[in-house]
Design a protein around this motif. Structure first.
Motif, short mmCIF file in Angstrom:
data_model
loop_
_atom_site.label_atom_id
_atom_site.label_comp_id
_atom_site.label_asym_id
_atom_site.label_seq_id
_atom_site.Cartn_x
_atom_site.Cartn_y
_atom_site.Cartn_z
N LEU A 200 32.88 -42.32 10.06
CA LEU A 200 32.97 -43.72 9.66
C LEU A 200 31.66 -44.45 9.96
O LEU A 200 31.13 -45.20 9.11
N LYS A 203 28.83 -43.81 7.49
CA LYS A 203 28.93 -44.57 6.25
C LYS A 203 28.61 -46.04 6.47
O LYS A 203 27.97 -46.70 5.63
N LEU A 204 29.06 -46.59 7.60
CA LEU A 204 28.79 -48.00 7.89
C LEU A 204 27.29 -48.28 8.03
O LEU A 204 26.80 -49.34 7.63
N LEU A 308 36.74 -48.77 5.46
CA LEU A 308 35.44 -49.44 5.32
C LEU A 308 35.60 -50.86 4.77
O LEU A 308 34.89 -51.78 5.18
#
Length: 351
Positions: A200, A203-204, A308
């Motif tokens: 996660l 991607k952030l 997200l």
């Protein structure tokens, strides 16, 4: 009233913390003892100071020694107790329940999980579940509806939410930081799925370099997660903090708490985080009863895009608090009910 508490060990887990908080808030009225089979005991000094005896059985892997010890323990000590309180995530460790029943010691079974990840243990649990229900002689408790259904069935248990010491968490100072800190507190185990947080984060960081992850806890998979962080070259963005018995100040470092577990009962850390007031994202595998505050949402593990999308929305909501004093999540409410249950079990099941 003398109570024998049965639990695997006294390490850093949430179930252990529920037991310890219960003892802290009832030991002036209840004479507690604890029987464990894993030699972890981070509360040894505290328990000794308040007069709680802790007995250590040989590890269950040495099955002959373990059974012999347990048989002798119940034979010599069952008559000294009024109730046995069994804390567990399944009924696979059925030996103490069978022995307590044999020696006519009233039994309280307390469910703290909603499934097991292994096929064999799931099948054996179902066998012991059917066996135990056939006796209909235990006082059944569950920390959530899903935990109750898993351990007992449909309507043969009392729902008793995990309580926290609200005073410890309601006035935590929230720290201002230039970063957006994703926090997680929990034992490093496969079921906790902490590696999800690293994927996660990766991607952030494509949307902003201000995101960071702070994970608190220890356990078998921590080194694996650390190695994964190194493989992703994210060491500058992820911080690991060792387990601490008093974690309340750490919640103040989080902008959002994320729990990507594959399954849980009703996680104590989610109640604590809501007492602090920080936003929370939890996987859909967690019981919906865990949600108290409006800045708490769920997501599908299989759909990271959903997670997200929800993070900025919850960060925008910011801190929200709900009054928890006197609620089912207040340790004083839980402790008072536990005391009542011990006397009810002793009178009803001891006849």
């Amino acid at each position: 009233m003398k109570v024998l508490n049965i639990i695997n060990g006294l390490g850093q887990g949430g179930v252990e913390k529920v037991l310890i908080e219960t003892i802290r808030h009832t030991h002036d009225k209840i004479d507690h003892s604890i029987l464990i089979k894993i030699p972890d005991n981070i509360y040894e000094e505290e328990l000794k100071n308040i007069g709680v005896d802790v007995y250590l059985a040989p590890k269950a892997k040495n099955i002959y020694k373990h059974i012999k010890f347990m048989e002798n323990f119940f034979k010599n000590n069952a008559h000294k107790f009024d109730v046995m309180h069994y804390y567990g995530g399944s009924l696979n460790y059925y030996l103490p329940i069978a022995l307590a029943r044999y020696y006519k010691l009233p039994i309280v079974i307390h469910s703290h999980n909603s499934k097991t990840s292994k096929y064999i243990t799931s099948k054996t649990h179902k066998f012991f579940k059917a066996l135990n229900n056939s006796y209909n002689d235990t006082f059944n408790l569950a920390c959530s509806k899903e935990a109750g259904s898993w351990m007992f069935g449909s309507n043969n248990y009392e729902l008793l939410y995990n309580g926290i010491d609200i005073d410890k968490f309601s006035n935590v100072d929230l720290k201002n930081s230039e970063y957006m800190v994703i926090g997680h507190i929990g034992t490093f185990l496969p079921v906790k799925n902490q590696i999800y947080l690293i994927d996660l984060l990766e991607k952030l960081l494509k949307t902003s370099n201000k995101y960071r992850v702070l994970m608190v806890g220890e356990g078998p998979t921590r080194d694996k997660v650390k190695k994964y962080v190194q493989e992703k070259a994210l060491e500058d963005y992820v911080t690991f903090v060792d387990f601490q018995k008093e974690v309340q100040s750490l919640y103040g470092l989080f902008n959002i708490f994320i729990m990507p577990s594959f399954y849980e009962g009703l996680p104590l850390v989610l109640i604590e985080a809501q007492a602090v007031g920080i936003p929370i994202l939890a996987s859909n595998n967690i019981d919906k009863d865990a949600r108290i505050n409006d800045n708490f949402d769920f997501f599908e593990l299989e759909d990271m895009d959903e997670c997200l999308e929800k993070i900025p929305y919850l960060l925008e909501k910011g801190c929200i608090k709900t009054e928890l004093y006197g609620s089912p999540f207040d340790i004083n409410v839980m402790a008072n009910r536990i005391i009542e249950i011990y006397y009810e079990a002793s009178e009803q099941l001891g006849d």
